[in-house]
Write a protein that holds these residues in place. Structure first.
Motif, PDB file in Angstrom:
ATOM      1  N   LYS A 113       2.935  15.952 -42.550  1.00  0.00           N
ATOM      2  CA  LYS A 113       3.261  15.669 -41.239  1.00  0.00           C
ATOM      3  C   LYS A 113       3.437  14.142 -40.947  1.00  0.00           C
ATOM      4  O   LYS A 113       2.658  13.359 -41.562  1.00  0.00           O
TER       5      LYS A 113
ATOM      6  N   HIS B 260       4.576  10.892 -37.942  1.00  0.00           N
ATOM      7  CA  HIS B 260       5.035  10.709 -36.642  1.00  0.00           C
ATOM      8  C   HIS B 260       4.883   9.010 -36.514  1.00  0.00           C
ATOM      9  O   HIS B 260       4.185   8.456 -37.476  1.00  0.00           O
TER      10      HIS B 260
ATOM     11  N   ASP C 248       0.078  12.888 -42.425  1.00  0.00           N
ATOM     12  CA  ASP C 248      -1.123  13.603 -42.205  1.00  0.00           C
ATOM     13  C   ASP C 248      -1.060  14.925 -42.993  1.00  0.00           C
ATOM     14  O   ASP C 248      -0.039  15.470 -43.325  1.00  0.00           O
TER      15      ASP C 248
ATOM     16  N   THR D 198       6.047  14.859 -33.880  1.00  0.00           N
ATOM     17  CA  THR D 198       5.678  15.219 -35.238  1.00  0.00           C
ATOM     18  C   THR D 198       6.713  15.825 -35.952  1.00  0.00           C
ATOM     19  O   THR D 198       7.232  16.805 -35.566  1.00  0.00           O
TER      20      THR D 198
ATOM     21  N   GLY E 163       7.550  24.034 -37.371  1.00  0.00           N
ATOM     22  CA  GLY E 163       7.039  24.782 -38.483  1.00  0.00           C
ATOM     23  C   GLY E 163       7.687  26.271 -38.895  1.00  0.00           C
ATOM     24  O   GLY E 163       7.220  26.857 -39.736  1.00  0.00           O
TER      25      GLY E 163
ATOM     26  N   GLN F  24      -5.768  11.429 -42.114  1.00  0.00           N
ATOM     27  CA  GLN F  24      -4.693  10.869 -41.640  1.00  0.00           C
ATOM     28  C   GLN F  24      -4.451   9.329 -42.246  1.00  0.00           C
ATOM     29  O   GLN F  24      -5.477   8.766 -41.903  1.00  0.00           O
TER      30      GLN F  24
ATOM     31  N   ASN G  89      10.466  20.677 -37.053  1.00  0.00           N
ATOM     32  CA  ASN G  89       9.898  19.931 -35.908  1.00  0.00           C
ATOM     33  C   ASN G  89       8.822  20.981 -35.227  1.00  0.00           C
ATOM     34  O   ASN G  89       7.912  20.828 -34.493  1.00  0.00           O
TER      35      ASN G  89
ATOM     36  N   LEU H 230       7.547  17.833 -39.722  1.00  0.00           N
ATOM     37  CA  LEU H 230       7.018  18.326 -40.894  1.00  0.00           C
ATOM     38  C   LEU H 230       8.012  18.080 -42.043  1.00  0.00           C
ATOM     39  O   LEU H 230       9.297  18.318 -42.014  1.00  0.00           O
TER      40      LEU H 230
END
Length: 410
Positions: free
Chosen positions: A95, A97, A56, A155, A125, A47, A123, A157
Motif C-alpha cells: 500500500k 499513500h 505499507d 491509499t 482491493g 510502514q 483503490n 494498492l
C-alpha cells in the motif's frame, strides 16, 4: 457352490481391506525431490515513512523487503524470495499513500531475479486495473522495473496480481455453501494453523460415485489458476446437467493448498520452505500429507473411484500439462481427446488447445493422480496475463464440456 462362496468372501475381504486404507501410498518418481523443511526468511512487517510518502506491507499477501529513497521523488523497493533455490516468480504487494498529491517513481528491484507480473492497481482491493504501460519501464536486464504513480492521501494498492488471501477464499467457499449441493468443511491445518478447506459437491449419497478432484493455489502468486477454478466450480453448480451429473459424480475440491504461503506473500513455497507441487511422493509437508490422506480416506471409505484430477495453476501462457497417452492408460482413457476437442469446438474462433504431454518425472499432482488411482491427471495452467473475462469463459466452457463428455460415457 463352494467356488462362488470363496469368490464372494474374497470380494468382501478385498472391499473391507480397501476401505481400511486411510493414507496415501508412496511412489518413487523418476526424479525425486527433497521436500523436507528448508528454512525461510520472513519479511519485516512495517510502514516505511520516507519524504512524506508511506509504504505499507502490514496486510495478508503483502511483499516488501526494504524501501529506500533514491531522491525526493524516486524510491527503491527491494523484493527477495522466502528462500532459495526458487522458481523466478517475484511477488510484490504493498500500500502507498502520501501527505500531499504528487507523482512518484518506484523502482522494483528483484536483485538477481527477473520481472514476471505486470503491476495491478486498486483503490479498494476489489476493483483492479493494470498500470498504464506509458508509466512502466524495464531497466537493464529486467531485474529492475520503474513505475510512475500518482499518489495522494488516499491509499493505493499496488500488486503483482489481484490480491486474493486465504480469507477471500474462505468467504467464497462460505458463499457457495448456501447451495444444497455444496458441503464445506475444514480437514486440517497448515503449519501456521490456517484452515485447509474442503468443498464436497454431490447430490444424494456421496457413496458409490466416481470422483473428480480439483486443486488450487499450491503456488501463492498463481491467482489466474484460482480464478479459473472459481468459474469451473460455479458452472458445475449452475449447468442444466448439474443435478444428474452430481448424482453420478462427486467433486472433491481443495481450493487453497498453501494458505501460509499465500498470506505471507511468498513467491513459491509454503512455511516449510518447500514447493508443495514437488511433495506428492512422501508428503513431508503437512499440507500435502493431510490433503493426500484425506482424498484417499474419503474415496476408500465411500467406495468411490477417482477418475480425474485437475490441478489449477498459472504460468506464462495457457497450457494443459498431461501424461503421454502411450505410456499412461487411465481409467477414463479417451476422455482427454474428447474433452479437448469439445472445448475447442465450443470456444470456436480458431481456438486451439495448447497441450504439453510429459512422462512421470518429479512428484507433481498430475503424476500422483495416475500412480495413486490410475486416474487422468491434468495440470490446468492459465497465463498470468490472460484476459480475466476469457479465464471465466474458458473455465465455464471447460466445466460444461467435461460434464457432457463424462455423462455420455458414464
Amino acid at each position: 457352490m463352494r467356488i462362488s462362496i470363496i469368490i464372494t468372501l474374497i470380494f468382501v475381504i478385498s472391499n473391507v481391506f480397501a476401505q481400511s486404507i486411510k493414507k496415501a501410498t508412496h511412489y518413487d518418481f523418476p526424479q525425486p525431490v527433497d521436500t523436507k523443511d528448508h528454512p525461510i526468511t520472513e519479511q519485516e512487517k512495517k510502514q516505511y515513512a520516507i519524504n512524506g510518502v508511506y509504504f505499507d506491507n502490514r496486510f495478508d499477501v503483502a511483499r516488501v523487503n526494504d524501501v529506500v529513497a533514491q531522491n525526493d521523488s524516486t524510491f527503491r523497493i527491494t523484493l527477495r524470495p522466502e528462500n532459495e533455490p526458487i522458481n523466478s516468480s517475484p511477488w510484490y504487494a504493498f500500500k502507498v499513500h502520501a501527505d500531499s498529491t504528487s507523482t512518484i517513481y518506484i523502482e522494483l528491484d528483484y536483485e538477481e531475479y527477473k520481472h514476471r507480473y505486470y503491476p495491478k492497481l486498486s483503490n479498494n482491493g476489489m476493483d483492479w486495473n493494470e498500470l498504464d504501460n506509458k508509466n512502466f519501464t524495464y531497466i537493464g536486464d529486467s531485474s529492475k522495473v520503474l513505475l510512475k504513480l500518482k499518489v495522494s492521501s488516499d491509499t493505493l494498492l499496488v500488486a503483482a496480481q489481484e490480491i486474493i488471501s486465504s480469507q477471500h477464499v474462505s468467504d467464497w467457499c462460505e458463499k457457495l455453501e448456501s447451495n444444497s449441493k455444496v458441503h464445506l468443511q475444514t480437514i486440517g491445518k497448515s503449519i501456521q494453523g490456517r484452515s485447509l478447506l474442503f468443498m464436497d459437491l454431490y447430490e444424494g449419497d456421496r457413496r458409490d460415485k466416481k470422483v473428480i478432484v480439483l486443486l488450487s493455489r499450491q503456488h501463492p502468486p498463481e491467482v489466474t489458476g484460482y480464478m479459473a477454478l472459481q468459474s469451473f466450480v460455479q458452472e458445475i453448480l449452475d449447468n442444466p446437467l448439474s443435478d444428474d451429473f452430481l448424482k453420478t459424480y462427486r467433486i472433491m475440491i481443495y481450493p487453497l493448498l498453501n494458505p501460509d504461503g499465500v498470506d505471507m506473500g511468498h513467491w513459491r513455497h509454503n512455511y516449510g520452505g518447500i514447493d508443495l507441487n514437488r511433495d506428492w511422493a512422501y508428503y513431508h509437508q503437512p499440507e500435502t500429507r493431510q490433503i493426500a490422506d484425506h482424498i484417499v480416506s474419503e474415496v476408500n471409505s465411500n467406495n468411490n473411484q477417482v477418475v480425474l484430477g485437475l490441478d489449477f495453476h498459472s504460468t506464462w501462457h495457457d497450457v494443459y500439462y498431461t501424461l503421454p497417452k502411450d505410456t499412461a492408460t487411465t481409467n477414463i482413457s479417451g476422455f482427454r481427446n474428447n474433452w479437448f476437442a469439445s472445448i475447442e469446438s465450443t470456444l470456436g474462433e480458431g481456438y486451439k488447445i495448447n497441450e504439453k504431454p510429459s512422462g512421470l518425472g518429479k512428484p507433481v499432482t498430475k503424476g500422483w493422480f495416475f500412480t495413486q488411482f490410475g486416474a487422468e491427471g491434468i495440470t490446468y495452467e492459465i497465463g498470468d496475463d490472460t484476459s480475466r473475462e476469457f479465464i471465466k469463459k474458458k473455465g465455464k466452457v471447460s466445466a460444461a464440456t467435461m460434464m457432457e463428455v463424462l455423462m455420455r460415457n458414464k
